[in-house]
Write a protein that holds these residues in place. Structure first.
Motif, PDB file in Angstrom:
ATOM      1  N   TYR A 100     -10.943  18.091  54.081  1.00  0.00           N
ATOM      2  CA  TYR A 100     -10.343  16.995  54.824  1.00  0.00           C
ATOM      3  C   TYR A 100      -9.775  17.517  56.134  1.00  0.00           C
ATOM      4  O   TYR A 100      -9.029  18.505  56.141  1.00  0.00           O
ATOM      5  N   GLU A 101     -10.128  16.852  57.237  1.00  0.00           N
ATOM      6  CA  GLU A 101      -9.544  17.189  58.527  1.00  0.00           C
ATOM      7  C   GLU A 101      -8.330  16.285  58.741  1.00  0.00           C
ATOM      8  O   GLU A 101      -8.462  15.059  58.755  1.00  0.00           O
ATOM      9  N   ILE A 112      -8.291  21.093  55.224  1.00  0.00           N
ATOM     10  CA  ILE A 112      -7.844  21.400  53.872  1.00  0.00           C
ATOM     11  C   ILE A 112      -8.985  21.205  52.873  1.00  0.00           C
ATOM     12  O   ILE A 112      -9.611  20.141  52.819  1.00  0.00           O
ATOM     13  N   ASN A 113      -9.247  22.250  52.105  1.00  0.00           N
ATOM     14  CA  ASN A 113     -10.320  22.233  51.108  1.00  0.00           C
ATOM     15  C   ASN A 113      -9.742  21.790  49.761  1.00  0.00           C
ATOM     16  O   ASN A 113      -8.917  22.475  49.165  1.00  0.00           O
ATOM     17  N   VAL A 114     -10.196  20.613  49.315  1.00  0.00           N
ATOM     18  CA  VAL A 114      -9.767  20.087  48.015  1.00  0.00           C
ATOM     19  C   VAL A 114     -10.967  20.127  47.071  1.00  0.00           C
ATOM     20  O   VAL A 114     -11.824  19.249  47.093  1.00  0.00           O
ATOM     21  N   GLN A 115     -11.059  21.196  46.306  1.00  0.00           N
ATOM     22  CA  GLN A 115     -12.146  21.390  45.343  1.00  0.00           C
ATOM     23  C   GLN A 115     -13.527  21.207  45.986  1.00  0.00           C
ATOM     24  O   GLN A 115     -14.403  20.510  45.466  1.00  0.00           O
ATOM     25  N   GLY A 125      -2.046   9.186  49.840  1.00  0.00           N
ATOM     26  CA  GLY A 125      -0.626   9.397  50.109  1.00  0.00           C
ATOM     27  C   GLY A 125      -0.201  10.852  50.171  1.00  0.00           C
ATOM     28  O   GLY A 125       0.814  11.178  50.790  1.00  0.00           O
ATOM     29  N   LYS A 126      -0.972  11.723  49.531  1.00  0.00           N
ATOM     30  CA  LYS A 126      -0.630  13.147  49.542  1.00  0.00           C
ATOM     31  C   LYS A 126      -1.897  13.940  49.310  1.00  0.00           C
ATOM     32  O   LYS A 126      -2.789  13.508  48.581  1.00  0.00           O
ATOM     33  N   ILE A 127      -1.979  15.091  49.936  1.00  0.00           N
ATOM     34  CA  ILE A 127      -3.157  15.941  49.773  1.00  0.00           C
ATOM     35  C   ILE A 127      -2.714  17.370  49.464  1.00  0.00           C
ATOM     36  O   ILE A 127      -1.768  17.879  50.066  1.00  0.00           O
ATOM     37  N   SER A 128      -3.383  17.974  48.499  1.00  0.00           N
ATOM     38  CA  SER A 128      -3.061  19.346  48.089  1.00  0.00           C
ATOM     39  C   SER A 128      -4.354  20.132  47.993  1.00  0.00           C
ATOM     40  O   SER A 128      -5.316  19.697  47.347  1.00  0.00           O
ATOM     41  N   GLY A 129      -4.388  21.278  48.661  1.00  0.00           N
ATOM     42  CA  GLY A 129      -5.598  22.090  48.629  1.00  0.00           C
ATOM     43  C   GLY A 129      -5.407  23.408  49.358  1.00  0.00           C
ATOM     44  O   GLY A 129      -4.283  23.800  49.669  1.00  0.00           O
ATOM     45  N   ILE A 130      -6.504  24.064  49.649  1.00  0.00           N
ATOM     46  CA  ILE A 130      -6.479  25.356  50.333  1.00  0.00           C
ATOM     47  C   ILE A 130      -6.648  25.133  51.837  1.00  0.00           C
ATOM     48  O   ILE A 130      -7.577  24.449  52.270  1.00  0.00           O
ATOM     49  N   LEU A 131      -5.752  25.698  52.613  1.00  0.00           N
ATOM     50  CA  LEU A 131      -5.832  25.588  54.064  1.00  0.00           C
ATOM     51  C   LEU A 131      -6.949  26.499  54.575  1.00  0.00           C
ATOM     52  O   LEU A 131      -6.894  27.715  54.410  1.00  0.00           O
ATOM     53  N   GLU A 132      -7.980  25.916  55.174  1.00  0.00           N
ATOM     54  CA  GLU A 132      -9.106  26.696  55.673  1.00  0.00           C
ATOM     55  C   GLU A 132      -8.976  27.012  57.158  1.00  0.00           C
ATOM     56  O   GLU A 132      -9.299  28.107  57.592  1.00  0.00           O
ATOM     57  N   GLU A 133      -8.534  26.030  57.948  1.00  0.00           N
ATOM     58  CA  GLU A 133      -8.368  26.228  59.385  1.00  0.00           C
ATOM     59  C   GLU A 133      -7.133  25.471  59.852  1.00  0.00           C
ATOM     60  O   GLU A 133      -6.736  24.484  59.234  1.00  0.00           O
ATOM     61  N   ALA A 193       4.682  24.747  60.480  1.00  0.00           N
ATOM     62  CA  ALA A 193       5.187  24.990  59.130  1.00  0.00           C
ATOM     63  C   ALA A 193       4.058  25.303  58.147  1.00  0.00           C
ATOM     64  O   ALA A 193       4.302  25.604  56.987  1.00  0.00           O
ATOM     65  N   LEU A 194       2.811  25.226  58.628  1.00  0.00           N
ATOM     66  CA  LEU A 194       1.668  25.501  57.748  1.00  0.00           C
ATOM     67  C   LEU A 194       1.641  26.974  57.339  1.00  0.00           C
ATOM     68  O   LEU A 194       1.999  27.849  58.127  1.00  0.00           O
ATOM     69  N   PRO A 195       1.191  27.255  56.119  1.00  0.00           N
ATOM     70  CA  PRO A 195       1.072  28.654  55.682  1.00  0.00           C
ATOM     71  C   PRO A 195      -0.151  29.305  56.314  1.00  0.00           C
ATOM     72  O   PRO A 195      -0.880  28.667  57.090  1.00  0.00           O
ATOM     73  N   ASP A 196      -0.403  30.560  55.984  1.00  0.00           N
ATOM     74  CA  ASP A 196      -1.597  31.236  56.477  1.00  0.00           C
ATOM     75  C   ASP A 196      -2.841  30.621  55.843  1.00  0.00           C
ATOM     76  O   ASP A 196      -2.791  30.068  54.739  1.00  0.00           O
ATOM     77  N   CYS A 197      -3.957  30.715  56.544  1.00  0.00           N
ATOM     78  CA  CYS A 197      -5.223  30.212  56.009  1.00  0.00           C
ATOM     79  C   CYS A 197      -5.534  30.917  54.692  1.00  0.00           C
ATOM     80  O   CYS A 197      -5.263  32.115  54.532  1.00  0.00           O
ATOM     81  N   GLY A 198      -6.074  30.167  53.733  1.00  0.00           N
ATOM     82  CA  GLY A 198      -6.363  30.719  52.420  1.00  0.00           C
ATOM     83  C   GLY A 198      -5.303  30.405  51.387  1.00  0.00           C
ATOM     84  O   GLY A 198      -5.518  30.600  50.183  1.00  0.00           O
ATOM     85  N   GLN A 199      -4.160  29.902  51.849  1.00  0.00           N
ATOM     86  CA  GLN A 199      -3.080  29.567  50.932  1.00  0.00           C
ATOM     87  C   GLN A 199      -3.082  28.076  50.611  1.00  0.00           C
ATOM     88  O   GLN A 199      -3.647  27.260  51.336  1.00  0.00           O
ATOM     89  N   THR A 200      -2.415  27.724  49.521  1.00  0.00           N
ATOM     90  CA  THR A 200      -2.321  26.322  49.100  1.00  0.00           C
ATOM     91  C   THR A 200      -1.315  25.575  49.974  1.00  0.00           C
ATOM     92  O   THR A 200      -0.266  26.108  50.324  1.00  0.00           O
ATOM     93  N   ILE A 201      -1.672  24.341  50.323  1.00  0.00           N
ATOM     94  CA  ILE A 201      -0.809  23.531  51.176  1.00  0.00           C
ATOM     95  C   ILE A 201      -0.723  22.118  50.597  1.00  0.00           C
ATOM     96  O   ILE A 201      -1.691  21.605  50.035  1.00  0.00           O
ATOM     97  N   VAL A 202       0.440  21.503  50.719  1.00  0.00           N
ATOM     98  CA  VAL A 202       0.636  20.113  50.303  1.00  0.00           C
ATOM     99  C   VAL A 202       1.178  19.346  51.500  1.00  0.00           C
ATOM    100  O   VAL A 202       2.182  19.748  52.101  1.00  0.00           O
ATOM    101  N   LEU A 203       0.499  18.254  51.865  1.00  0.00           N
ATOM    102  CA  LEU A 203       0.949  17.419  52.977  1.00  0.00           C
ATOM    103  C   LEU A 203       1.084  15.973  52.520  1.00  0.00           C
ATOM    104  O   LEU A 203       0.268  15.474  51.745  1.00  0.00           O
TER     105      LEU A 203
END
Length: 199
Positions: free
Chosen positions: A26-27, A19-22, A3-11, A37-47
């Motif tokens: 996940y693509e 999104i890198n989750v530990q 239902g929700k994913i939180s991690g580091i935006l890689e691409e 609305a996505l942040p820069d790569c390397g930052q945390t993102i929640v979708l």
């Protein structure tokens, strides 16, 4: 259900995010509104996500706004509207704009979206009418992550590719980009302007 994913935006692209989750990446397929609305790569993102399992694939769709995910879920329950078309619809119209379109019985705007014919547009209006009340008043804005980039050939090419990925014909996409380009324009604003010119 994821239902929700939180991690580091890689691409990121105009239609997907990695999104890198530990350590597990996940693509996620996203509409254009979320991509911008996505942040820069390397930052945390929640979708907010919706997980689709098919015989030949497992697909994860992500949205920056929860109401866009809810609209996506409503759309894919409509006969003839699959996840791909739902993403295309939400790339052309966010959930609030689509709700207003339904409230106004605006068939003409819907039929200009890629893959939406008159019969599908009419069915959308009928089936969405009682399901989207209240969304039309929500005016969540999409924050741009692009800043100050001057319009150039690479931005035009990327914008054209994004429109083609949404289902527009290459000739129509090129024409819309040509008519919509302006000085000091970002990729986001160019695509938004081109989409408006095609609606």
């Amino acid at each position: 259900m994821i239902g929700k994913i939180s991690g580091i935006l890689e691409e990121k692209t105009t239609h997907s995010a990695l999104i890198n989750v530990q350590g597990l990446c996940y693509e996620v397929e996203v509409p254009i509104s979320t991509a911008f609305a996505l942040p820069d790569c390397g930052q945390t993102i929640v979708l907010f996500t919706h997980f689709v399992v098919r015989e030949d694939a497992q697909l994860l769709y992500g949205f920056m706004q929860k109401q866009d995910r809810e609209m996506f879920r409503i759309l894919i329950k409509i006969n003839g509207v699959g996840p791909k078309m739902a993403i295309a619809i939400l790339s052309g119209l966010d959930s609030s704009a689509l709700a207003r379109c339904v409230a106004d019985d605006d068939v003409s705007t819907l039929v200009k979206l890629p893959g939406v014919g008159k019969k599908t547009a009419e069915r959308l209006l009928i089936e969405l009418r009682d399901k989207v009340k209240g969304l039309a008043e929500n005016t969540g804005t999409v924050q741009s992550v692009q800043s100050g980039a001057q319009i150039n050939a690479s931005i035009e090419d990327e914008a054209e590719s994004a429109l083609i990925a949404l289902g527009y014909k290459a000739q129509d996409a090129a024409r819309a980009i040509k008519l919509s380009k302006a000085p000091d324009q970002t990729l986001e604003s160019l695509i938004k302007s081109a989409l408006k010119s095609m609606l």
